[in-house]
Scaffold this motif. Structure first.
Motif, PDB file in Angstrom:
ATOM      1  N   GLY A 243      -0.765  20.822  14.695  1.00 16.57           N
ATOM      2  CA  GLY A 243       0.155  21.760  14.075  1.00 16.57           C
ATOM      3  C   GLY A 243       1.597  21.604  14.500  1.00 16.57           C
ATOM      4  N   LEU A 244       1.956  20.447  15.051  1.00 17.59           N
ATOM      5  CA  LEU A 244       3.316  20.242  15.533  1.00 17.59           C
ATOM      6  C   LEU A 244       4.295  19.904  14.415  1.00 17.59           C
ATOM      7  CD1 LEU A 244       2.605  18.214  18.803  1.00 17.59           C
ATOM      8  CD2 LEU A 244       3.221  20.624  18.594  1.00 17.59           C
ATOM      9  N   GLY A 245       3.772  19.512  13.248  1.00 15.64           N
ATOM     10  CA  GLY A 245       4.666  19.168  12.160  1.00 15.64           C
ATOM     11  C   GLY A 245       3.956  18.413  11.059  1.00 15.64           C
ATOM     12  N   VAL A 246       4.750  17.861  10.146  1.00 15.08           N
ATOM     13  CA  VAL A 246       4.239  17.063   9.034  1.00 15.08           C
ATOM     14  C   VAL A 246       4.826  15.667   9.175  1.00 15.08           C
ATOM     15  CG1 VAL A 246       4.066  19.082   7.557  1.00 15.08           C
ATOM     16  CG2 VAL A 246       6.157  17.700   7.513  1.00 15.08           C
ATOM     17  N   SER A 247       4.284  14.728   8.381  1.00 10.97           N
ATOM     18  CA  SER A 247       4.794  13.359   8.492  1.00 10.97           C
ATOM     19  C   SER A 247       4.492  12.579   7.231  1.00 10.97           C
ATOM     20  CB  SER A 247       4.176  12.662   9.710  1.00 10.97           C
ATOM     21  OG  SER A 247       4.839  11.428   9.968  1.00 10.97           O
ATOM     22  N   ILE A 248       4.918  11.322   7.238  1.00 12.12           N
ATOM     23  CA  ILE A 248       4.604  10.361   6.187  1.00 12.12           C
ATOM     24  C   ILE A 248       4.070   9.116   6.877  1.00 12.12           C
ATOM     25  CG2 ILE A 248       5.543   8.889   4.363  1.00 12.12           C
ATOM     26  CD1 ILE A 248       7.717  11.012   3.914  1.00 12.12           C
ATOM     27  N   VAL A 249       2.909   8.627   6.428  1.00 14.15           N
ATOM     28  CA  VAL A 249       2.292   7.458   7.049  1.00 14.15           C
ATOM     29  C   VAL A 249       1.763   6.529   5.960  1.00 14.15           C
ATOM     30  CG1 VAL A 249       1.617   8.730   9.126  1.00 14.15           C
ATOM     31  CG2 VAL A 249       0.002   8.509   7.224  1.00 14.15           C
TER      32      VAL A 249
ATOM     33  N   ARG B  74       7.078   7.987  -5.554  1.00  9.06           N
ATOM     34  CA  ARG B  74       6.132   7.047  -4.957  1.00  9.06           C
ATOM     35  C   ARG B  74       6.851   6.142  -3.961  1.00  9.06           C
ATOM     36  NH1 ARG B  74       4.006   1.799  -6.877  1.00  9.06           N
ATOM     37  NH2 ARG B  74       1.903   1.517  -6.044  1.00  9.06           N
ATOM     38  N   LEU B  75       6.213   5.966  -2.813  1.00  9.12           N
ATOM     39  CA  LEU B  75       6.780   5.138  -1.753  1.00  9.12           C
ATOM     40  C   LEU B  75       5.707   4.170  -1.278  1.00  9.12           C
ATOM     41  CD1 LEU B  75       9.176   4.586   0.163  1.00  9.12           C
ATOM     42  CD2 LEU B  75       8.242   6.325   1.700  1.00  9.12           C
ATOM     43  N   THR B  76       6.046   2.895  -1.211  1.00  4.25           N
ATOM     44  CA  THR B  76       5.084   1.885  -0.771  1.00  4.25           C
ATOM     45  C   THR B  76       5.651   1.087   0.398  1.00  4.25           C
ATOM     46  OG1 THR B  76       5.900   0.218  -2.324  1.00  4.25           O
ATOM     47  CG2 THR B  76       4.099   1.653  -3.086  1.00  4.25           C
ATOM     48  N   ARG B  77       4.735   0.471   1.136  1.00  2.00           N
ATOM     49  CA  ARG B  77       5.115  -0.449   2.211  1.00  2.00           C
ATOM     50  C   ARG B  77       4.444  -1.788   1.952  1.00  2.00           C
ATOM     51  NH1 ARG B  77       3.170  -0.242   8.550  1.00  2.00           N
ATOM     52  NH2 ARG B  77       1.144  -0.424   7.524  1.00  2.00           N
ATOM     53  N   THR B  78       5.187  -2.873   2.141  1.00  4.79           N
ATOM     54  CA  THR B  78       4.634  -4.215   2.000  1.00  4.79           C
ATOM     55  C   THR B  78       4.649  -4.909   3.348  1.00  4.79           C
ATOM     56  OG1 THR B  78       5.358  -4.419  -0.306  1.00  4.79           O
ATOM     57  CG2 THR B  78       4.855  -6.457   0.872  1.00  4.79           C
ATOM     58  N   LEU B  79       3.482  -5.408   3.748  1.00  5.29           N
ATOM     59  CA  LEU B  79       3.366  -6.203   4.959  1.00  5.29           C
ATOM     60  C   LEU B  79       3.302  -7.674   4.569  1.00  5.29           C
ATOM     61  CD1 LEU B  79       0.779  -4.189   7.099  1.00  5.29           C
ATOM     62  CD2 LEU B  79       3.279  -4.109   7.172  1.00  5.29           C
TER      63      LEU B  79
ATOM     64  N   HIS C  93       0.835  -1.197   0.000  1.00  2.00           N
ATOM     65  CA  HIS C  93       0.000   0.000   0.000  1.00  2.00           C
ATOM     66  C   HIS C  93       0.871   1.248   0.000  1.00  2.00           C
ATOM     67  CE1 HIS C  93       0.451  -1.864   3.971  1.00  2.00           C
ATOM     68  NE2 HIS C  93       0.771  -0.653   4.364  1.00  2.00           N
ATOM     69  N   GLU C  94       0.260   2.368  -0.370  1.00  2.00           N
ATOM     70  CA  GLU C  94       0.976   3.625  -0.532  1.00  2.00           C
ATOM     71  C   GLU C  94       1.338   4.250   0.813  1.00  2.00           C
ATOM     72  OE1 GLU C  94       1.782   5.113  -3.492  1.00  2.00           O
ATOM     73  OE2 GLU C  94       0.882   3.483  -4.663  1.00  2.00           O
ATOM     74  N   MET C  95       2.438   4.994   0.785  1.00  2.00           N
ATOM     75  CA  MET C  95       2.773   5.914   1.863  1.00  2.00           C
ATOM     76  C   MET C  95       2.401   7.315   1.378  1.00  2.00           C
ATOM     77  SD  MET C  95       4.314   3.921   4.184  1.00  2.00           S
ATOM     78  CE  MET C  95       5.346   5.013   5.175  1.00  2.00           C
ATOM     79  N   VAL C  96       1.829   8.125   2.250  1.00  2.00           N
ATOM     80  CA  VAL C  96       1.374   9.461   1.859  1.00  2.00           C
ATOM     81  C   VAL C  96       1.914  10.506   2.834  1.00  2.00           C
ATOM     82  CG1 VAL C  96      -0.723   8.690   0.696  1.00  2.00           C
ATOM     83  CG2 VAL C  96      -0.780   9.166   3.161  1.00  2.00           C
TER      84      VAL C  96
ATOM     85  N   PRO D 121      12.433   2.796   8.565  1.00  2.00           N
ATOM     86  CA  PRO D 121      13.550   2.663   7.611  1.00  2.00           C
ATOM     87  C   PRO D 121      13.160   3.033   6.186  1.00  2.00           C
ATOM     88  CG  PRO D 121      13.423   0.737   9.047  1.00  2.00           C
ATOM     89  CD  PRO D 121      12.173   1.523   9.268  1.00  2.00           C
ATOM     90  N   LEU D 122      11.906   2.762   5.786  1.00  2.00           N
ATOM     91  CA  LEU D 122      11.464   3.119   4.435  1.00  2.00           C
ATOM     92  C   LEU D 122      11.500   4.632   4.238  1.00  2.00           C
ATOM     93  CD1 LEU D 122       8.339   0.766   4.133  1.00  2.00           C
ATOM     94  CD2 LEU D 122      10.667   0.336   3.330  1.00  2.00           C
TER      95      LEU D 122
END
Length: 303
Positions: free
Chosen positions: A230-236, A256-261, A161-164, A198-199
């Motif tokens: 409002g403490l910051g931004v992130s990638i999830v 594009r960044l994805t994660r595989t479980l 699935h995608e990381m956003v 790590p990703l």
């Protein structure tokens, strides 16, 4: 040395005390204490050190706990393997999962599995990616959901699935259709401590980006709350994101960044009947393109 002693040792070690262990085992607290004390006498070494705020395993206790768990697992497998020879799937299934994966990837599979095999006793653990790997290697769980890559584990892919990018709703980046990872430079960044860390850090390095890590948080919900404040931004990861995000905006990430479980075990040749049956079911229901080639156990493995 008796099974009662070994079960008492394991319960006290994993419950963090004699009272909780007694509740788990359905024994009295004095009976659990006697079982551990008699085991310590028999082994000739203290297994626990008592503190004012609880107990902890000694070095001898850690080694005994590891071997006791291994011994009980093999003992439990005797009955399960005999039943399997008669066509029945019984015994325990100790499954470890990431919170974001339990409801989305595991729950419906467990429902199908327990409908097919009602005699299997399922115990579900939830924790971080590091927790799951530790439970697998320590024997507390026999199968677990992990983030790939997973060196030293045998895996069956479950979902990619995608990381956003996630930003506060009023943030300038929320106006963009996509967010390039370089856009995050100079922004206070909330970095996960979970398995996809790590990703994220690797993607930043590959893009020549130095993330300004202002905060670290473990769970996705905590990260979203911090972004909303409002403490910051992130990638999830998109897996497990709530339908209503409130004052938080997600944007596709570039590159594009994805994660595989994946579902992981230590050794496919050393799985009990319940674990084998669960892995069979997962392979049959894996998303198109994610299942390994050939019949089980066609695991991937890296070391």
């Amino acid at each position: 040395m008796t099974l009662t002693q070994l079960r008492a040792l394991i319960a006290v070690a994993e419950q963090g005390g004699f009272t909780a262990a007694a509740d788990l085992l359905g024994m009295s607290q004095p009976a659990v204490s006697r079982a551990v004390a008699s085991l310590e006498r028999e082994l000739g070494a203290p297994l626990f050190v008592r503190h004012t705020d609880g107990i902890a395993l000694t070095e001898a206790g850690r080694r005994a706990h590891l071997r006791a768990r291994e011994a009980l697992r093999h003992f439990d497998l005797i009955r399960a393997e005999v039943a399997a020879a008669a066509g029945e799937v019984t015994g325990p299934l100790r499954l470890a999962s990431l919170p974001s994966a339990t409801g989305t990837l595991i729950a419906h599979r467990l429902r199908t599995f327990t409908d097919r095999h009602p005699q299997v006793q399922v115990r579900l653990f939830e924790g971080t990616d590091d927790d799951v790997r530790g439970w697998l290697r320590g024997g507390a769980a026999e199968v677990g959901v992990v983030t790939l890559p997973a060196p030293g584990l045998h895996t069956i892919p479950l979902s990619t699935h995608e990381m956003v990018a996630v930003v506060p709703a009023g943030h300038p980046l929320a106006e963009q259709e996509t967010v390039h990872i370089t856009d995050l430079t100079g922004q206070p960044f909330i970095l996960t401590t979970a398995g996809c860390r790590p990703l994220i850090t690797q993607a930043a390095r590959q893009s020549g980006v130095q993330l300004d890590v202002a905060y670290e948080a473990g769970g996705q919900s905590a990260i979203l709350e911090m972004v909303a404040a409002g403490l910051g931004v992130s990638i999830v990861p998109t897996l497990g994101l709530p339908a209503q995000l409130g004052p938080v905006t997600t944007r596709p990430l570039e590159p594009r960044l994805t994660r595989t479980l994946a579902l992981a075990v230590l050794s496919p040749s050393d799985c009990g009947p319940a674990v084998r049956a669960f892995l069979d079911l997962v392979e049959q229901r894996s998303p198109a393109g994610s299942e390994p080639d050939g019949p089980w156990p066609a695991f991937s493995s890296s070391s």
